[in-house]
Design a protein around this motif. Structure first.
Motif, PDB file in Angstrom:
ATOM      1  N   HIS A   1       0.060   1.179   0.528  1.00  0.00           N
ATOM      2  CA  HIS A   1       0.372  -0.229   0.810  1.00  0.00           C
ATOM      3  C   HIS A   1      -0.804  -0.940   1.468  1.00  0.00           C
ATOM      4  O   HIS A   1      -0.990  -2.146   1.286  1.00  0.00           O
ATOM      5  CB  HIS A   1       1.606  -0.328   1.708  1.00  0.00           C
ATOM      6  CG  HIS A   1       2.905  -0.218   0.960  1.00  0.00           C
ATOM      7  ND1 HIS A   1       3.497  -1.285   0.329  1.00  0.00           N
ATOM      8  CD2 HIS A   1       3.724   0.841   0.736  1.00  0.00           C
ATOM      9  CE1 HIS A   1       4.623  -0.905  -0.231  1.00  0.00           C
ATOM     10  NE2 HIS A   1       4.792   0.391  -0.010  1.00  0.00           N
ATOM     11  N   SER A   2      -1.607  -0.214   2.248  1.00  0.00           N
ATOM     12  CA  SER A   2      -2.712  -0.844   2.970  1.00  0.00           C
ATOM     13  C   SER A   2      -4.059  -0.617   2.292  1.00  0.00           C
ATOM     14  O   SER A   2      -5.094  -1.018   2.829  1.00  0.00           O
ATOM     15  CB  SER A   2      -2.777  -0.304   4.406  1.00  0.00           C
ATOM     16  OG  SER A   2      -2.991   1.106   4.414  1.00  0.00           O
ATOM     17  N   ALA A   3      -4.067  -0.001   1.116  1.00  0.00           N
ATOM     18  CA  ALA A   3      -5.318   0.320   0.431  1.00  0.00           C
ATOM     19  C   ALA A   3      -6.035  -0.946  -0.045  1.00  0.00           C
ATOM     20  O   ALA A   3      -5.416  -1.881  -0.557  1.00  0.00           O
ATOM     21  CB  ALA A   3      -5.050   1.239  -0.752  1.00  0.00           C
ATOM     22  N   THR A   4      -7.354  -0.947   0.136  1.00  0.00           N
ATOM     23  CA  THR A   4      -8.201  -2.021  -0.374  1.00  0.00           C
ATOM     24  C   THR A   4      -9.004  -1.472  -1.542  1.00  0.00           C
ATOM     25  O   THR A   4      -9.674  -0.438  -1.407  1.00  0.00           O
ATOM     26  CB  THR A   4      -9.165  -2.533   0.713  1.00  0.00           C
ATOM     27  OG1 THR A   4      -8.401  -3.021   1.821  1.00  0.00           O
ATOM     28  CG2 THR A   4     -10.053  -3.631   0.175  1.00  0.00           C
ATOM     29  N   PRO A   5      -8.972  -2.119  -2.700  1.00  0.00           N
ATOM     30  CA  PRO A   5      -9.687  -1.582  -3.862  1.00  0.00           C
ATOM     31  C   PRO A   5     -11.199  -1.663  -3.709  1.00  0.00           C
ATOM     32  O   PRO A   5     -11.733  -2.623  -3.149  1.00  0.00           O
ATOM     33  CB  PRO A   5      -9.211  -2.469  -5.018  1.00  0.00           C
ATOM     34  CG  PRO A   5      -8.694  -3.713  -4.373  1.00  0.00           C
ATOM     35  CD  PRO A   5      -8.186  -3.325  -3.030  1.00  0.00           C
TER      36      PRO A   5
END
Length: 451
Positions: free
Chosen positions: A440-444
């Motif tokens: 949910h908190s992942a940044t690509p």
């Protein structure tokens, strides 16, 4: 329209000529006459096609490129029959995609073998829900396996719609062990979703989840039960004993009568009976006879109930292992697993989606790709291509090949982005994080490429 044909005198030769009324660039994968190869020269009008691998398929000529029109004749000269529009894309140097095209296109060719003329449904749009796409191909036996939950009303509505357009559905077979979706499960699905408020899953509201829950709770109704009124009534009564308490006391809805449900399901019995079979046996017999069997998945990997973005998932195993349990065919009989992915990511309903686009670029992808749900008509959420999720899908499904579709959506884009990893609190993840909070908190992490 472009005409294309295979010279008979060279078949099957290591090399053959394919005539096209357009330039085909060198390196583009093409499929012709049941073989797969690449264009190695591309002067205007003529290309040299290098034969690579023969397929045991009765086809004369199959797809060359997106939006091209191809016609053929049995004696391998250009056909005078109307050109047949083909919807498939030839992808540059993509062997897997070409094989996928061959599989779909060859279904058309099977129908046309010995009968020149256009495929009767070419150029038309069909939105299939319960029925497998093979039902559009004459001579193919379409099967709804035991792993499917079936709304009988929806099934027959879909059959009627196809037959009204001239599609023969007489070969359709339905597993006796498939579970049906009684009307009370549709009611429960919708009221439960509304009750969840901001925590909604994004269900289609068609009763699918409650039907699978009944299956696991051993209070489900199976197709075979529809033909025994006594057993059917007993099963419906047992299921409603609990569900009516839930409807009345929790959701403030009216109780549903047993007779109402039984009468509804029995009304389909006579029409359903000729379609019902031991489909697991039919499939294994077909494989024993050397026939080709294609298992068609209805949901994406990230919607798998075990391996997807739980709880924002479907209610069954939509990965390749589900093909075995959902059909009655053992896993060691599956010799190819073909993955299909768009050149971008889409999702209907809630759930984490690291590459989601909320800007004009996302709107542009939705408009160009016509990204609206087949069942719900809801706008799909768009995002850049996510290689992290694709790696996850390749591993889970043991994919033997992957086809990338809708590349032409980016024809007018100067640049596109591909997510190659995630950043989670400063830590690079090349594979999908196992903890949902991290996803949910992942940044690509993107690589930018020419459009």
């Amino acid at each position: 329209s472009a005409h294309a044909w295979w010279p008979c005198k060279d078949h099957p030769a290591d090399k053959a000529l394919v005539s096209l009324a357009a330039t085909v660039p060198a390196g583009m994968s093409v499929v012709a006459n049941g073989t797969l190869g690449q264009v190695v020269e591309g002067p205007p009008g003529w290309v040299r096609y290098e034969w690579r691998e023969a397929y045991r398929l009765p086809t004369y000529l199959v797809s060359v490129a997106a939006s091209r029109y191809v016609s053929w004749s049995e004696d391998c000269r250009p056909s005078q029959a109307p050109a047949v529009p083909l919807e498939f894309h030839a992808l540059e140097r993509d062997r897997a995609a070409a094989e996928v095209l061959l599989g779909r296109s060859c279904a058309m060719a099977d129908f046309l073998t010995g009968r020149l003329g256009p495929y009767p449904f070419a150029g038309e749009k069909y939105a299939l829900h319960l029925l497998p796409s093979g039902i559009l191909t004459a001579g193919v036996t379409p099967i709804i396996g035991n792993g499917v939950v079936v709304d009988l009303g929806v099934l027959f509505s879909e059959i009627d719609a196809l037959e009204a357009r001239g599609v023969d559905t007489s070969l359709l077979r339905v597993s006796a062990n498939a579970h049906v979706i009684p009307p009370y499960n549709t009611v429960l699905d919708r009221v439960t979703e509304r009750f969840l408020g901001k925590n909604q899953i994004g269900t289609t509201g068609r009763g699918i989840g409650p039907a699978y829950a009944d299956k696991i709770n051993r209070v489900g109704v199976r197709v075979a039960d529809v033909f025994d009124e006594k057993i059917l009534a007993a099963k419906v009564e047992a299921a409603l004993e609990m569900k009516n308490h839930l409807l009345v006391k929790v959701y403030n809805r009216r109780a549903i009568s047993v007779d109402e449900i039984v009468d509804d399901l029995l009304s389909y019995a006579d029409r359903l009976r000729p379609m019902v079979a031991d489909t697991g046996l039919l499939l294994n017999q077909a494989l024993d006879a050397g026939k080709t069997v294609v298992f068609e998945g209805g949901q994406a990997t990230m919607l798998d109930v075990d391996h997807g973005t739980y709880p924002f998932v479907t209610s069954s195993n939509s990965t390749s292992g589900g093909a075995a349990t959902g059909s009655g065919v053992a896993p060691n009989r599956l010799d190819r697993v073909i993955g299909i992915a768009k050149a971008y990511v889409t999702r209907v309903g809630s759930g984490p989606m690291p590459t989601e686009l909320f800007d004009d670029t996302g709107d542009r992808i939705v408009d160009l790709g016509h990204e609206y749900g087949v069942n719900t008509k809801r706008r799909r959420r768009p995002g850049w291509f996510d290689a992290v999720m694709l790696r996850h899908a390749v591993r889970l499904n043991s994919l033997s090949e992957v086809a990338i579709t809708k590349l032409d959506i980016f024809d007018t884009f100067e640049t596109i982005k591909v997510c190659v990893a995630y950043d989670v609190d400063g830590v690079r993840h090349d594979h999908l994080p196992y903890h949902q909070s991290d996803l949910h908190s992942a940044t690509p992490i993107y690589e930018e490429l020419p459009g």
